[in-house]
Design an enzyme around this catalytic site. Structure first.
Site, PDB file in Angstrom:
ATOM      1  N   ARG A   1     -35.293  48.167  97.867  1.00  0.00           N
ATOM      2  CA  ARG A   1     -34.674  49.103  96.918  1.00  0.00           C
ATOM      3  C   ARG A   1     -35.687  49.603  95.891  1.00  0.00           C
ATOM      4  O   ARG A   1     -35.628  50.744  95.452  1.00  0.00           O
ATOM      5  CB  ARG A   1     -33.481  48.430  96.250  1.00  0.00           C
ATOM      6  CG  ARG A   1     -32.323  48.293  97.237  1.00  0.00           C
ATOM      7  CD  ARG A   1     -31.154  47.600  96.641  1.00  0.00           C
ATOM      8  NE  ARG A   1     -30.765  48.159  95.370  1.00  0.00           N
ATOM      9  CZ  ARG A   1     -30.155  47.473  94.393  1.00  0.00           C
ATOM     10  NH1 ARG A   1     -29.863  46.209  94.569  1.00  0.00           N
ATOM     11  NH2 ARG A   1     -29.838  48.055  93.270  1.00  0.00           N
TER      12      ARG A   1
ATOM     13  N   GLN B   1     -25.850  51.699  83.682  1.00  0.00           N
ATOM     14  CA  GLN B   1     -25.690  50.473  84.475  1.00  0.00           C
ATOM     15  C   GLN B   1     -26.776  50.434  85.547  1.00  0.00           C
ATOM     16  O   GLN B   1     -26.919  49.447  86.257  1.00  0.00           O
ATOM     17  CB  GLN B   1     -24.325  50.464  85.161  1.00  0.00           C
ATOM     18  CG  GLN B   1     -23.146  50.494  84.216  1.00  0.00           C
ATOM     19  CD  GLN B   1     -21.837  50.726  84.980  1.00  0.00           C
ATOM     20  OE1 GLN B   1     -21.198  49.802  85.422  1.00  0.00           O
ATOM     21  NE2 GLN B   1     -21.455  51.983  85.123  1.00  0.00           N
TER      22      GLN B   1
ATOM     23  N   HIS C   1     -27.818  46.605  82.848  1.00  0.00           N
ATOM     24  CA  HIS C   1     -28.008  45.687  83.988  1.00  0.00           C
ATOM     25  C   HIS C   1     -29.483  45.502  84.347  1.00  0.00           C
ATOM     26  O   HIS C   1     -29.788  45.087  85.463  1.00  0.00           O
ATOM     27  CB  HIS C   1     -27.204  46.193  85.204  1.00  0.00           C
ATOM     28  CG  HIS C   1     -25.720  46.112  85.013  1.00  0.00           C
ATOM     29  ND1 HIS C   1     -24.821  46.853  85.742  1.00  0.00           N
ATOM     30  CD2 HIS C   1     -24.971  45.351  84.160  1.00  0.00           C
ATOM     31  CE1 HIS C   1     -23.583  46.565  85.342  1.00  0.00           C
ATOM     32  NE2 HIS C   1     -23.651  45.666  84.389  1.00  0.00           N
TER      33      HIS C   1
ATOM     34  N   CYS D   1     -44.926  32.455  90.605  1.00  0.00           N
ATOM     35  CA  CYS D   1     -45.535  32.690  89.297  1.00  0.00           C
ATOM     36  C   CYS D   1     -46.975  32.183  89.274  1.00  0.00           C
ATOM     37  O   CYS D   1     -47.253  31.068  89.742  1.00  0.00           O
ATOM     38  CB  CYS D   1     -44.686  31.964  88.257  1.00  0.00           C
ATOM     39  SG  CYS D   1     -45.320  32.036  86.590  1.00  0.00           S
TER      40      CYS D   1
ATOM     41  N   CYS E   1     -46.881  28.948  86.658  1.00  0.00           N
ATOM     42  CA  CYS E   1     -46.206  27.670  86.914  1.00  0.00           C
ATOM     43  C   CYS E   1     -45.736  27.501  88.363  1.00  0.00           C
ATOM     44  O   CYS E   1     -45.186  26.457  88.705  1.00  0.00           O
ATOM     45  CB  CYS E   1     -45.031  27.508  85.962  1.00  0.00           C
ATOM     46  SG  CYS E   1     -43.620  28.508  86.423  1.00  0.00           S
TER      47      CYS E   1
ATOM     48  N   SER F   1     -17.787  53.871  89.379  1.00  0.00           N
ATOM     49  CA  SER F   1     -16.452  53.541  89.888  1.00  0.00           C
ATOM     50  C   SER F   1     -15.635  52.818  88.820  1.00  0.00           C
ATOM     51  O   SER F   1     -14.444  52.593  88.991  1.00  0.00           O
ATOM     52  CB  SER F   1     -16.561  52.684  91.150  1.00  0.00           C
ATOM     53  OG  SER F   1     -17.279  51.508  90.848  1.00  0.00           O
TER      54      SER F   1
ATOM     55  N   ASN G   1     -17.289  62.878  87.924  1.00  0.00           N
ATOM     56  CA  ASN G   1     -17.310  62.093  89.164  1.00  0.00           C
ATOM     57  C   ASN G   1     -16.878  62.998  90.311  1.00  0.00           C
ATOM     58  O   ASN G   1     -16.190  63.987  90.085  1.00  0.00           O
ATOM     59  CB  ASN G   1     -16.363  60.879  89.045  1.00  0.00           C
ATOM     60  CG  ASN G   1     -16.715  59.756  90.013  1.00  0.00           C
ATOM     61  OD1 ASN G   1     -16.733  59.947  91.230  1.00  0.00           O
ATOM     62  ND2 ASN G   1     -17.010  58.588  89.473  1.00  0.00           N
TER      63      ASN G   1
END
Ligand code: BJW
Ligand code: ZN
Length: 249
Positions: free
Chosen positions: A69, A99, A117, A148, A151, A190, A214
Site C-alpha cells: 500500500r 482518517q 489514523h 530496529c 534494539c 462511510s 459522497n
C-alpha cells in the site's frame, strides 16, 4: 453541479472550514477504499491485517501488505479533490482532519492537516519506539518484517489499528478546530469508524453546518444539513469555483 443557494450564502460569510476526509477522497487517485464494491476489505478481513494482534501473529504478512500500500500511495498523485481543498486556503481558515494514512493531502499542499489514523510513510519500533521514515527502514530481506537498528524490535507502520487509541493531541486538536468552524465538509467516508466520526458530530453540536460529499448515501447522510452527491474530485472543485465567483463580487 447544483449547489443550493442557501449553502452558497453560508459559504459567503463563513470564515473557518474543517474538511473531515476518508478513503473516498483518494479513490480518484487510484487508491482503493476499505469498504464498498471495490473496497480492500471485500477481499481481506480487517481484523486479520489491521490490528496489533494480527501483526504479532503474522508480522511478515502484515508488513508486506503495508509495503504494498505504501508503494501504491507513493506512485499515485493527489487528485482534483485534494487540490481543491488545498486551494480553499485562499479564501478561508482551513483545517483538514483526515482518517487517511496516504499522505496525499500533504502532497496536494494543504498546510494544516490532522491525521487521526497516522501516516503510512512513518514507522516505528514496537520495542523502543524509534521512528523510521520510509527511506530509513532497514529492509534487509524482501517479505520479512524489518528490525530496529537500535534494539532489534519489529518495525511497524505508524497507523492506528482497531482497538488502538488515536493520538490524543491530534484528536483533541481536531475536536477543537471542528467545533470552532462555521462549516464542516464530510468527504468520502462511510462514517462507520469511531472515535474519528465523533469529530463531525462535535462540529454540529457547536453550530457548524455539515456538508456531506459522497458518491452514495451513508449512515451519516441524514445528519448532514446538505448532501452533495457525486465524486469529490468533481464536487469540491465545483464548490470552489462558485466561491471564486462569490468572492469576486
Ligand atoms: C467516494 C468516492 C469518491 C468512494 N468521491 N466519495 C463506537 C461505536 C462502534 C465501534 C467503536 C466505537 N468506538 C470504538 C469502536 C471500535 C472501532 C470501530 O470503529 N469499529 C467499527 C468499524 C465498528 N474503533 C477502534 O478500534 C478505534 N480505536 C479505539 O476505539 O480505541 C479505543 C479503544 C482502545 C482499546 C479497546 C477499546 C477501545 C481505532 C480505529 C482505527 C481504524 N483504522 C483503520 C485502518 C488504518 C490503517 C490502515 O490504513 O491500514 O482506518 S480502519 C479503516 O477505516 C481506516 C480508515 O481510516 C477507516 C475509515 O474508513 P473510511 O475512510 O470511511 O473508508 P471506507 O472505505 O469505509 O469508505 C469510503 C467512502 O468513500 C464510501 O462511503 C464511498 O461511498 C465513498 N467514495 N469513492 C466521494 N470518488
Ligand atoms: Zn527499537
Amino acid at each position: 453541479m447544483d449547489i443550493p443557494e442557501s449553502l452558497l450564502n453560508i459559504l459567503k460569510s463563513a470564515e473557518k472550514i474543517t474538511f473531515f476526509t476518508g478513503a473516498g477522497i483518494s479513490a480518484e487517485s487510484g487508491i482503493s477504499t476499505f469498504r464498498g464494491a471495490d473496497g480492500l476489505w471485500n477481499k481481506l478481513k480487517p481484523e486479520e491485517l489491521a490490528s496489533f494482534d494480527a501483526f504479532m501473529k503474522n508480522p511478515d504478512i502484515v508488513w508486506e501488505w503495508y509495503e504494498h500500500r505504501r508503494s501504491i500511495a507513493n506512485e499515485k498523485q493527489p487528485n482534483s479533490g485534494h487540490y481543491a481543498i488545498a486551494e480553499f486556503e485562499k479564501f478561508y481558515k482551513v483545517v483538514v482532519v483526515t482518517q487517511n494514512v496516504d499522505n496525499l493531502h500533504c502532497r496536494a499542499g494543504s498546510s494544516n492537516i490532522l491525521e487521526l489514523h497516522g501516516n503510512i510513510m512513518r514507522n516505528y519500533c514496537i520495542n523502543c519506539r524509534k521512528f523510521y521514515e520510509d527511506s530509513e527502514i532497514p529492509r534487509l530481506e524482501k517479505g520479512k518484517v524489518p528490525e530496529c537498528t537500535v534494539c532489534g524490535g519489529w518495525i511497524r507502520p505508524d497507523v492506528v489499528w482497531f482497538g488502538e487509541m488515536l493520538p490524543q493531541d491530534v484528536y483533541n486538536n481536531a475536536e477543537f478546530h471542528a467545533s470552532t468552524s462555521d462549516i464542516c465538509f464530510v468527504v468520502g467516508t462511510s462514517a462507520v469508524v469511531y472515535p474519528a466520526m465523533y469529530i463531525p458530530f462535535s462540529a454540529k453540536s457547536s453550530g457548524a453546518v455539515l456538508v456531506e460529499v459522497n458518491i452514495e448515501k451513508t449512515d451519516f447522510s441524514s445528519e448532514a444539513h446538505y448532501n452533495l452527491f457525486g465524486k469529490s474530485g468533481e464536487v469540491l472543485p465545483a464548490v470552489l469555483n462558485k466561491i471564486k465567483e462569490l468572492k469576486a463580487i
